[in-house]
Scaffold this motif. Sequence first.
Motif, PDB file in Angstrom:
ATOM      1  N   TYR A 151      -0.167  -3.620 -11.677  1.00 26.22           N
ATOM      2  CA  TYR A 151       1.437  -3.349 -12.220  1.00 26.22           C
ATOM      3  C   TYR A 151       1.024  -3.270 -13.961  1.00 26.22           C
ATOM      4  CZ  TYR A 151       5.949  -3.923 -13.494  1.00 26.22           C
ATOM      5  OH  TYR A 151       7.422  -3.791 -14.090  1.00 26.22           O
ATOM      6  N   VAL A 152       1.210  -2.085 -14.433  1.00 25.46           N
ATOM      7  CA  VAL A 152       0.586  -1.803 -15.668  1.00 25.46           C
ATOM      8  C   VAL A 152       1.620  -0.682 -16.377  1.00 25.46           C
ATOM      9  CG1 VAL A 152      -1.213  -0.749 -17.301  1.00 25.46           C
ATOM     10  CG2 VAL A 152      -1.856  -2.009 -15.177  1.00 25.46           C
ATOM     11  N   ASP A 153       2.171  -1.273 -17.329  1.00 28.88           N
ATOM     12  CA  ASP A 153       3.171  -0.624 -18.010  1.00 28.88           C
ATOM     13  C   ASP A 153       4.559  -0.307 -17.361  1.00 28.88           C
ATOM     14  OD1 ASP A 153       1.643  -0.689 -20.467  1.00 28.88           O
ATOM     15  OD2 ASP A 153       0.580   1.279 -19.885  1.00 28.88           O
ATOM     16  N   GLY A 154       4.781  -1.004 -16.483  1.00 28.47           N
ATOM     17  CA  GLY A 154       5.906  -1.006 -15.705  1.00 28.47           C
ATOM     18  C   GLY A 154       5.734   0.055 -14.334  1.00 28.47           C
ATOM     19  N   VAL A 155       4.498   0.553 -14.136  1.00 31.50           N
ATOM     20  CA  VAL A 155       4.340   1.019 -12.892  1.00 31.50           C
ATOM     21  C   VAL A 155       3.354   0.473 -11.976  1.00 31.50           C
ATOM     22  CG1 VAL A 155       2.969   3.373 -12.109  1.00 31.50           C
ATOM     23  CG2 VAL A 155       4.330   3.213 -14.192  1.00 31.50           C
ATOM     24  N   CYS A 156       3.687   0.067 -10.768  1.00 30.71           N
ATOM     25  CA  CYS A 156       2.920  -0.322  -9.733  1.00 30.71           C
ATOM     26  C   CYS A 156       2.077   0.638  -8.968  1.00 30.71           C
ATOM     27  CB  CYS A 156       3.510  -1.096  -8.486  1.00 30.71           C
ATOM     28  SG  CYS A 156       3.048  -2.051  -7.404  1.00 30.71           S
ATOM     29  N   LYS A 157       0.891   0.444  -8.730  1.00 30.39           N
ATOM     30  CA  LYS A 157       0.131   1.150  -8.030  1.00 30.39           C
ATOM     31  C   LYS A 157      -0.784   0.348  -6.887  1.00 30.39           C
ATOM     32  CE  LYS A 157      -0.821   4.465 -11.671  1.00 30.39           C
ATOM     33  NZ  LYS A 157      -2.075   5.072 -12.571  1.00 30.39           N
ATOM     34  N   THR A 158      -1.315   0.992  -5.904  1.00 34.01           N
ATOM     35  CA  THR A 158      -1.969   0.374  -4.733  1.00 34.01           C
ATOM     36  C   THR A 158      -3.266   0.771  -4.426  1.00 34.01           C
ATOM     37  OG1 THR A 158      -0.725   1.609  -3.234  1.00 34.01           O
ATOM     38  CG2 THR A 158       0.141  -0.546  -3.536  1.00 34.01           C
ATOM     39  N   PRO A 159      -4.233   0.497  -5.162  1.00 38.48           N
ATOM     40  CA  PRO A 159      -5.520   1.109  -5.135  1.00 38.48           C
ATOM     41  C   PRO A 159      -6.410   0.828  -4.137  1.00 38.48           C
ATOM     42  CG  PRO A 159      -5.715  -0.361  -6.733  1.00 38.48           C
ATOM     43  CD  PRO A 159      -4.128  -0.355  -6.592  1.00 38.48           C
ATOM     44  N   ASN A 160      -5.872   0.906  -2.666  1.00 38.65           N
ATOM     45  CA  ASN A 160      -6.440   0.751  -1.531  1.00 38.65           C
ATOM     46  C   ASN A 160      -7.556   1.293  -1.014  1.00 38.65           C
ATOM     47  OD1 ASN A 160      -4.600  -1.536  -1.039  1.00 38.65           O
ATOM     48  ND2 ASN A 160      -3.367  -0.344   0.420  1.00 38.65           N
ATOM     49  N   GLY A 161      -8.546   0.397  -0.400  1.00 33.67           N
ATOM     50  CA  GLY A 161      -9.645   1.068   0.105  1.00 33.67           C
ATOM     51  C   GLY A 161      -9.363   1.866   1.511  1.00 33.67           C
ATOM     52  N   LYS A 162     -10.175   2.094   2.420  1.00 35.60           N
ATOM     53  CA  LYS A 162      -9.954   2.511   3.888  1.00 35.60           C
ATOM     54  C   LYS A 162     -10.733   1.443   4.740  1.00 35.60           C
ATOM     55  CE  LYS A 162      -9.531   7.381   2.837  1.00 35.60           C
ATOM     56  NZ  LYS A 162      -9.995   8.789   2.999  1.00 35.60           N
ATOM     57  N   GLY A 163      -9.997   1.236   5.896  1.00 37.95           N
ATOM     58  CA  GLY A 163     -10.743   0.522   7.074  1.00 37.95           C
ATOM     59  C   GLY A 163     -10.502  -1.110   6.751  1.00 37.95           C
ATOM     60  N   ARG A 164     -11.390  -1.860   7.288  1.00 39.43           N
ATOM     61  CA  ARG A 164     -11.348  -3.152   7.294  1.00 39.43           C
ATOM     62  C   ARG A 164     -11.843  -3.769   5.831  1.00 39.43           C
ATOM     63  NH1 ARG A 164     -15.376  -7.554  10.419  1.00 39.43           N
ATOM     64  NH2 ARG A 164     -14.286  -9.275   9.756  1.00 39.43           N
ATOM     65  N   VAL A 165     -10.989  -4.920   5.646  1.00 37.36           N
ATOM     66  CA  VAL A 165     -11.129  -5.575   4.382  1.00 37.36           C
ATOM     67  C   VAL A 165     -11.922  -6.805   4.456  1.00 37.36           C
ATOM     68  CG1 VAL A 165      -9.889  -6.534   2.351  1.00 37.36           C
ATOM     69  CG2 VAL A 165      -8.858  -4.651   3.690  1.00 37.36           C
ATOM     70  N   THR A 166     -12.713  -6.970   3.635  1.00 30.67           N
ATOM     71  CA  THR A 166     -13.821  -8.318   3.587  1.00 30.67           C
ATOM     72  C   THR A 166     -13.474  -9.155   2.533  1.00 30.67           C
ATOM     73  OG1 THR A 166     -15.611  -7.174   2.528  1.00 30.67           O
ATOM     74  CG2 THR A 166     -15.559  -6.854   4.839  1.00 30.67           C
ATOM     75  N   SER A 167     -14.077 -10.567   2.567  1.00 41.21           N
ATOM     76  CA  SER A 167     -13.626 -11.400   1.565  1.00 41.21           C
ATOM     77  C   SER A 167     -14.490 -10.914   0.375  1.00 41.21           C
ATOM     78  CB  SER A 167     -14.183 -12.815   1.933  1.00 41.21           C
ATOM     79  OG  SER A 167     -15.816 -12.599   2.242  1.00 41.21           O
ATOM     80  N   SER A 168     -15.546 -10.052   0.394  1.00 43.49           N
ATOM     81  CA  SER A 168     -16.169  -9.484  -0.666  1.00 43.49           C
ATOM     82  C   SER A 168     -15.387  -8.566  -1.515  1.00 43.49           C
ATOM     83  CB  SER A 168     -17.497  -8.745  -0.119  1.00 43.49           C
ATOM     84  OG  SER A 168     -18.387  -8.114  -1.195  1.00 43.49           O
TER      85      SER A 168
END
Length: 636
Positions: free
Chosen positions: A261-278
Amino acid sequence: MGKRKNQSPGHKGDNKKKRILISSEENTPVKATIPKIKKESSWLDIDDEDIIDVKREVDMELSEDEYLDDDSFCKRSSESDSEDGDEEPEDGVSLDGLEAEDEDDLMKDPVIITDTTYQEDNDDEDEGESGDERSHGPNKCCSNSKADSTLTDIKALEQKLFKDNGFFECQCPLSEPPVNWVKMPFSQKLDSVTEGQNAFEWMIKGMSVSDFLTQMYGKKCVHIKRSNQYYYESFFSTDSFMKMLDNNTCEFGKNINFSTYVDGVCKTPNGKGRVTSSDAKKALKSKMSIQCINPQSFNQNIWYLCDILQEYFQCFVGANNHIAPSGSSGFSSHRDEIDGFILQLGGRTFWKVWAPSDADSMFPIYPSENFNESQMKSRKPVFSGWLNEGDLLYLPRGYIYQAKPDDTHQSHHVTITVARQHTYIDMYRKIVPTVIETMASNFPLFRQNIPVNFMSQFGVADVNESDENAIKKNVANLITTASTTFGILCKDYIDSAFDQMGKDYMIQALPPKLTKSEKKHSVFNEKEAGIAPFVLTLKSEIRLIRRHTQRLLFDPHGGSYIIHRMNNPRTFDSLLEQTICVPNDFCSLYEEIARVYPEYVTAEKVLSIAQVSKQSGLAFIQNLYNHGLILIIEKF
């Protein structure tokens, strides 16, 4: 369809209720015995002061006297009617305080608004009305002072609710040790609703449940400040979150979101597939926040708390958790369509909360888009402060909020969510289609053709070519009759509408997280061992596994069935009905088992009370046991 009589001889004194059913299938014809409207003259000749006399049929299984006691607005006494159609108050009767009493009565029993009979417009007033001042709302033939007064009362009640909005803060000085979640501490073999209440009491510790429900729930933002920062420590830590990612398949977009959330703009820079703790640790180092939208699907403690709260709230209870790195920008201001209980698990977060700006903004059905800073600049928050570790913040539906973590500490909170699609509007959406179909099937009066040349006489646009008051009056009277009928039928369908809400809950709800004792005394003991289900005898002592893990329902075609949530998924992948057919003769048997809950009762005794044959009745109870709905106190 009239409600089935209660055949249980142990309850002969109970009030008998009509059982009128709603179909959950679209376009399903509904046949029902319904109230008849007794007209005093042809609808074409109804005078403004005429009223409708409503009579109940015998096969509704409710006497006319009983019905009129419950629906006194339908009752007409010709002896008390005055020539003007209204009874004047006696001399000497004080009218002081009646307005406040009326407001209280309306809060206790909100009525269905119906259109009233037509009143001709005052020609003198019409002549002085300019084109710019003309109303482009509903046609004037369908309104009068009485309807306006009712709407005014409703708006007054909404304003009263609006004034209840605000903020409340309390201090909880108690210092209690963290809960041992492995022992499932709120499951004490009590009524499951009581156990759910105990869990809720723990969650909002510092305020009594009764005070919260009567003064805060749905009304005020509440901040409970605790001197014990470790109060929620054992519930769900950041380490537990990382282990959850490694031990389960949590996917970007479906279960996990990374956000900035920067300068009033929310973004979701998601990857693809499974999420790991790393992946999660790298995101936190990059000053990204992490949200899991359904941790109850993967974490045992959150599943347990949500499940046991479901028994108390009797709606789907979900959760989400949010981890924000120190110095990050948090998230943009928005409002939700749920009530949220925010448990601060670690670090601290600075919150701004805004109450609804007006009455129309209260209780939204849908979530909002993000608000930018310019939209919120002129509004004053009801709460602006820190939520510290161990604190709780309650956000009623419709409150706008924004949060930002501390510059020096990472923040982690879990939000427990309740009451999504759990409103009176949602309930009425269950009623309306069936009521309309019932009116169409049973009242030829409302199947008449609308007037010829109607477009020359009706419409919002002020282009009417004629002003035939007789036709407008007849139409208005018919609409009044239809509105009154609709209101009556809505009241008759209330029980069935709540059944449909219960049905939706059973489909959406989390499955129960069973204790070791519940597994031992249910069919799940045999399932885990891979052996055949235990065979019940007449001496077996039985009870339901939970009060609201199942519900007996009736379909419009005369059938009955139990819907349950024993095998529901914890994820959102597949939401299907889990049902058990119930022969009509065994409805009283199930009702008797449910009635004695949470006590145990022998199969022989409950069969005797329900007057069901021992052989077939025991086979039915065995079927309930095989589906996991029955506990046996001892298997011998």
